[in-house]
Design a protein around this motif. Structure first.
Motif, PDB file in Angstrom:
ATOM      1  N   ILE A 262      36.959  31.592  38.833  1.00  0.00           N
ATOM      2  CA  ILE A 262      36.785  32.888  37.848  1.00  0.00           C
ATOM      3  C   ILE A 262      35.378  32.783  37.565  1.00  0.00           C
ATOM      4  N   LEU A 263      34.355  31.677  37.400  1.00  0.00           N
ATOM      5  CA  LEU A 263      33.013  31.768  37.442  1.00  0.00           C
ATOM      6  C   LEU A 263      32.589  32.301  37.986  1.00  0.00           C
ATOM      7  N   TYR A 264      32.852  32.685  39.346  1.00  0.00           N
ATOM      8  CA  TYR A 264      32.090  33.453  39.690  1.00  0.00           C
ATOM      9  C   TYR A 264      32.191  35.309  40.531  1.00  0.00           C
ATOM     10  N   ASN A 265      33.474  35.261  39.714  1.00  0.00           N
ATOM     11  CA  ASN A 265      34.222  36.217  39.864  1.00  0.00           C
ATOM     12  C   ASN A 265      33.710  37.247  38.357  1.00  0.00           C
TER      13      ASN A 265
ATOM     14  N   GLY B 285      30.415  38.233  39.341  1.00  0.00           N
ATOM     15  CA  GLY B 285      30.176  39.750  40.293  1.00  0.00           C
ATOM     16  C   GLY B 285      29.833  38.709  41.382  1.00  0.00           C
ATOM     17  N   ARG B 286      29.762  37.750  41.647  1.00  0.00           N
ATOM     18  CA  ARG B 286      29.178  37.245  42.632  1.00  0.00           C
ATOM     19  C   ARG B 286      30.565  36.483  43.674  1.00  0.00           C
ATOM     20  N   TYR B 287      31.521  38.181  44.037  1.00  0.00           N
ATOM     21  CA  TYR B 287      32.400  37.500  45.060  1.00  0.00           C
ATOM     22  C   TYR B 287      32.520  36.643  46.014  1.00  0.00           C
ATOM     23  N   GLU B 288      31.516  36.562  46.684  1.00  0.00           N
ATOM     24  CA  GLU B 288      31.232  35.976  47.898  1.00  0.00           C
ATOM     25  C   GLU B 288      31.771  34.449  47.704  1.00  0.00           C
ATOM     26  N   GLN B 289      30.939  33.724  46.609  1.00  0.00           N
ATOM     27  CA  GLN B 289      31.485  32.981  46.379  1.00  0.00           C
ATOM     28  C   GLN B 289      32.627  32.409  45.316  1.00  0.00           C
ATOM     29  N   ALA B 290      33.300  33.478  44.994  1.00  0.00           N
ATOM     30  CA  ALA B 290      34.301  33.102  44.153  1.00  0.00           C
ATOM     31  C   ALA B 290      35.494  33.231  45.216  1.00  0.00           C
TER      32      ALA B 290
ATOM     33  N   ALA C 281      39.142  38.341  47.563  1.00  0.00           N
ATOM     34  CA  ALA C 281      38.689  39.088  48.784  1.00  0.00           C
ATOM     35  C   ALA C 281      38.533  40.924  48.568  1.00  0.00           C
ATOM     36  N   ALA C 282      39.356  41.087  47.306  1.00  0.00           N
ATOM     37  CA  ALA C 282      38.883  42.828  47.565  1.00  0.00           C
ATOM     38  C   ALA C 282      37.646  43.536  47.700  1.00  0.00           C
ATOM     39  N   ARG C 283      36.936  42.941  46.362  1.00  0.00           N
ATOM     40  CA  ARG C 283      35.588  43.130  46.425  1.00  0.00           C
ATOM     41  C   ARG C 283      34.390  42.248  47.820  1.00  0.00           C
ATOM     42  N   THR C 284      35.007  41.769  48.239  1.00  0.00           N
ATOM     43  CA  THR C 284      34.110  41.300  49.693  1.00  0.00           C
ATOM     44  C   THR C 284      34.723  42.231  51.322  1.00  0.00           C
ATOM     45  N   GLY C 285      35.608  43.195  50.945  1.00  0.00           N
ATOM     46  CA  GLY C 285      36.361  43.727  52.240  1.00  0.00           C
ATOM     47  C   GLY C 285      37.995  43.195  52.599  1.00  0.00           C
TER      48      GLY C 285
ATOM     49  N   ALA D 128      30.790  36.505  30.329  1.00  0.00           N
ATOM     50  CA  ALA D 128      30.520  37.341  31.928  1.00  0.00           C
ATOM     51  C   ALA D 128      31.036  38.834  32.345  1.00  0.00           C
ATOM     52  N   PHE D 129      32.175  38.468  31.305  1.00  0.00           N
ATOM     53  CA  PHE D 129      32.938  40.049  32.081  1.00  0.00           C
ATOM     54  C   PHE D 129      32.499  40.884  31.417  1.00  0.00           C
ATOM     55  N   ALA D 130      32.622  40.517  29.999  1.00  0.00           N
ATOM     56  CA  ALA D 130      31.937  41.405  29.349  1.00  0.00           C
ATOM     57  C   ALA D 130      30.651  42.284  29.674  1.00  0.00           C
TER      58      ALA D 130
END
Length: 924
Positions: A691-694, A697-702, A730-734, A833-835
């Motif tokens: 949740i934190l890394y999504n 916006g750091r999707y690789e870390q999420a 996964a969707a955001r990192t391809g 963070a999402f805001a």
């Protein structure tokens, strides 16, 4: 030679210690609560400082208690001493608290109260007394308090703030009284050499050789009592001439030996009278006189002990120092100790104090005695009825040791193990199980041994080790007691769930065995339906289990489940609504269970339910109510010493995007979970990290923690909650194939119950792996469904993802509409963070949005915010205090600070002063 009387003290120096005590008295008079534990080795001057304090508080009310080593296993004995003079105030306490104290003090009969309701009642009682006159509670020899009293005094000390009340305890360094941990301490050390020399020359007449002085100072380490006592072990010529050998024994041993040597010259009847007083912890002169008469001793014999400064028989029987009591008892022969215990037993009123009589009788006999064993067993029942599980365990352990009949010995040992487990004395419980196993056992007794051993393992946090033991016990019980067998299988399921992925195979085996059990005759209990639902869930999946689990949720949310079953099984019952995306069912169940536990005074049962409900509020973006629930949970676990992983705190920090704090807590939880083998805590920590890394916006870390959490073989709740995070990362990192596979796994969890929550999350996730019109339809379905739930944070994230998709599709106008909604929702809840993601997307879509400015409400501390919300929702100061383990006066003190910060003057203005939309949890 110097003479030492109780209460007499010759303070040399101690300037800083006296200043600390003087300030404590001044603060109590001014309405500022103070707590202080004087810590030091025996004889260092703690009691003398308490005497100094007593001399300074003539204008305050004083309550006293003294820990006595032989009383350590009698529950609430220390607390009873402390509160004995205040019991006329009981009628002013709320009824549940009044009844709890009346029960543990033996003033009324009733169900055994929860120890932490007793703690709250004690806090209220002391605060009530202090309202009339400032109060100082003085506890000497706190290391010898019974566990229940020490825990309660420590609990009260940690919850004081604005009462005209001070608590001062004296305790030995490194000795017991764990309940006083985390209270402010003042270390009491030996005197400086110059002060030690001054004290020696003040109390010893005649010449003193300088070498002898230095030797005594070296031996005493500046401990005042040693400086007074060690010279007694030397001849006058030695003191003057400097002859003698340095004594290498421990200091406390040397002082105790000095007292023992002072007893030796006394007449035999005087020594026997001192021994009787040492064996009688109450300090009751009339009881001592009766026992002395039975021993054929004239009370005039006490004068010789008083002449040498060892024992004083006045309004109470008092020793010059606790080490005198110890010296008298341990230097006596075993035969003499048995004689005085028998005399004390005969002198004790069997109607007024049957338990101390039984305890003395048990120490008076040299070999097993079935009559005494039975008397101790009855005492254990009385102790347990008052909530004194530690005392009950002590009685039962001694009862088992004195049993003649083998069957009775085994039954008593098993009962002692059960009560020791309840008291948290795990080593003692295992020891009693070994005693039971040393005798021939029947089939039911043997099954009970395995059952209790499994419970001990589980209570110690060794869930994976507990499951096989519980399964074996359940298998034995199937032919002996089907109802208990089913409950044991359910406990094994709970232990396996708690153990996490490492227990997955054990959980499957347990559930298969449970499926093979016969169904109970008649209408099944809610606990039977719960076991059937979990077993179906694990063996056949959600679709097969959903109807049974939904019935269980309905049962535990209603009023038909007996209170005892609610208290015992609520922690497992949340499996159903969690596994089926049933947020409404979870809230209804937890609300019901918390109310039941609160009404029953079973506060120790509440933390798991408070955490479950707090998690639901957190997912709603209602961090304020989640914080209130966790504050209450933390207050209880602080009092109980239980260790509950910070599940809700991790998720809240992750949703807020508070990276530094979140990462620190996640790492600490993961480390502790590995140490304690709490796999469920590891899964929650990974979910929180995703949740934190999504959010950032750091999707690789999420991606990594999301994959790890969602791949848990149990997949009961945390694993399925992690699937949406995995889809997004996964969707955001391809990693489209990973995302699509996760959507299919997610669908298998959402369809069986088809709640708006589950189907809304599924639609949001499916939209991420869809294109064109299909994606837009999924986003709109997600928003429509989630809007019908309380899950405002998930709704805000749906608007955010839809807005991001629209902007990338070139539909800037439509994107701005969704992103504004997302920013308003998420920012208003503090899902920062999402805001921030929504704000950045709005900028990219051609719109500037100003970051909000925090108002004065954000200046409130978490505790002030909780109190303000409770007051706004209509709770009285007493009711708020009961929720947060504070006195009504402290609540009012906090409210005045709230009014000042918000610029208001009364409760009526709180509703408008607090942020609109703050929910209420007052119905709990």
């Amino acid at each position: 030679m110097p003479r030492l009387e109780p209460g007499a003290s010759t303070l040399v120096d101690r300037r800083s210690e006296r200043q600390a005590l003087d300030q404590l008295v001044a603060d109590a008079l001014a309405g500022v609560s103070r707590v202080l534990v004087l810590r030091g080795e025996p004889g260092v001057g703690k009691s003398a400082l308490l005497s100094y304090l007593s001399d300074r508080i003539v204008q305050l009310r004083v309550a006293r208690a003294t820990g006595v080593e032989s009383e350590m296993e009698l529950a609430y004995s220390g607390l009873h001493q402390l509160c004995a003079g205040m019991l006329d105030h009981l009628k002013q306490l709320p009824a549940p608290q009044r009844d709890a104290l009346a029960t543990v003090f033996g003033r009324s009969s009733g169900p055994a109260p929860d120890q932490f309701l007793v703690a709250l009642a004690t806090l209220t009682l002391l605060a009530e007394v202090a309202e009339g006159q400032p109060l100082v509670c003085i506890v000497d020899d706190a290391q010898w308090l019974d566990d229940a009293s020490a825990q309660i005094i420590g609990f009260v000390g940690r919850r004081l703030a604005a009462e005209r009340l001070a608590i001062v305890c004296a305790a030995r360094t490194g000795n017991g009284a764990d309940g006083l941990a985390r209270l402010p301490e003042l270390s009491i050390r030996g005197l400086r050499d110059s002060d030690a020399r001054a004290l020696l020359r003040r109390v010893i007449p005649g010449p003193l050789d300088s070498a002898v002085v230095e030797q005594i100072i070296a031996e005493s380490h500046g401990v005042p009592l040693a400086l007074l006592e060690l010279p007694r072990t030397r001849q006058s010529a030695d003191l003057a001439g400097g002859f003698g050998v340095l004594d290498s024994r421990p200091l406390a041993t040397k002082i105790e030996q000095s007292f023992a040597e002072r007893l030796l010259p006394l007449a035999p009847e005087t020594r026997l009278l001192v021994l009787t007083a040492a064996a009688e912890p109450v300090g009751d002169p009339s009881l001592l006189r009766r026992a002395a008469e039975m021993l054929g001793i004239d009370m005039a014999a006490a004068a010789a002990a008083e002449d040498v400064g060892l024992l004083y028989v006045r309004e109470r029987v008092e020793f010059a120092h606790p080490l005198v009591r110890s010296a008298a008892y341990h230097s006596a022969t075993a035969a003499d100790r048995r004689r005085v215990h028998q005399a004390l037993a005969d002198a004790t009123d069997v109607e007024a104090d049957p338990d101390r009589r039984a305890w003395h009788r048990a120490r008076a006999i040299p070999e097993p005695d079935e009559g005494v064993a039975a008397e101790l067993e009855r005492s254990a029942g009385r102790a347990q009825a008052r909530g004194g599980v530690a005392a009950a365990a002590a009685f039962l352990r001694r009862s088992a040791a004195l049993s003649v009949d083998r069957t009775s010995r085994a039954d008593r040992a098993l009962a002692a193990a059960q009560v020791s487990l309840q008291a948290g004395a795990f080593d003692a419980a295992l020891e009693m199980l070994a005693v039971a196993e040393s005798t021939p056992l029947d089939a039911l007794q043997s099954a009970r041994v395995g059952l209790l051993r499994g419970h001990v393992m589980f209570a110690q946090g060794l869930a994976t080790d507990a499951v096989p033991l519980l399964m074996a016990a359940a298998e034995r019980l199937t032919q002996l007691d089907l109802g208990l067998a089913r409950e044991t299988y359910l406990t094994a399921c709970g232990a396996a769930l708690y153990g996490g992925p490492a227990s997955a195979d054990l959980l499957l085996d347990t559930c298969r065995a449970a499926r093979a059990l016969p169904h109970p005759a008649g209408k099944p209990r809610a606990v039977d339906t719960l076991l059937d639902g979990i077993a179906l869930l694990v063996t056949d999946g959600r679709a097969a289990a959903a109807p049974t689990l939904m019935r269980t949720t309905s049962d535990f949310s209603g009023k038909d489940v007996p209170v005892d079953d609610c208290l015992r099984w609520a922690w497992v019952a949340t499996t159903g609504p969690n596994a089926l995306w049933d947020d409404d069912g979870l809230r209804a169940m937890c609300t019901r269970q918390i109310r039941v536990a609160r009404d029953a005074g079973a506060l120790a049962r509440m933390p798991a339910q408070l955490a479950a409900l707090g998690g639901s509020y957190a997912r709603s973006g209602d961090f304020a109510s989640a914080a209130s629930l966790m504050a209450e949970s933390n207050a209880i676990t602080e009092a109980t010493g239980a260790r509950l992983a910070p599940y809700v705190e991790m998720v809240v920090l992750a949703m807020r995007g508070s990276e530094t704090e979140a990462v620190r807590l996640i790492e600490a939880t993961t480390e502790q979970a590995a140490e304690l083998r709490q796999g469920i805590a590891t899964d929650v920590a990974r979910w929180a990290a995703a949740i934190l890394y999504n959010g950032l916006g750091r999707y690789e870390q999420a991606l990594g923690p999301a994959m790890a959490a969602s791949s848990s073989p149990l997949n009961m709740s945390t694993a399925m909650w992690s699937l949406p995070e995995l889809v997004e990362a996964a969707a955001r990192t391809g990693a489209v194939d990973v995302a699509r596979d996760a959507v299919e796994q997610l669908t298998a969890t959402t369809r069986p119950a088809s709640t708006d929550f589950g189907l809304g999350i599924e639609a949001r996730s499916r939209a991420l792996v869809s294109e064109g019109d299909a994606a837009e339809a999924m986003y709109r379905e997600a928003i429509d469904r989630l809007r019908r739930t309380r899950l405002r944070a998930d709704l805000g994230r749906a608007h955010l993802l839809f807005g991001e998709w629209l902007r990338r599709a070139g539909r800037q106008f439509d994107a701005r509409e969704q992103l504004r909604t997302a920013h308003s929702l998420l920012g208003g809840m503090g899902v920062d963070a999402f805001a921030e993601r929504a704000r950045v997307e709005l900028l990219a879509a051609g719109e500037t949005i100003r970051t909000g400015v925090a108002g004065s409400r954000d200046d409130l501390t978490p505790q002030q915010a909780q109190i303000a919300r409770f007051a706004r929702d209509g709770l009285s100061n007493t009711e708020i205090g009961a929720r947060l383990f504070l006195s009504a006066r402290t609540v009012e003190w906090h409210l005045r600070k709230v009014y000042s910060k918000l610029g208001i003057t009364s409760r009526k203005q709180l509703r408008s002063a607090l942020r609109e939309g703050d929910p209420t949890i007052a119905h709990l």
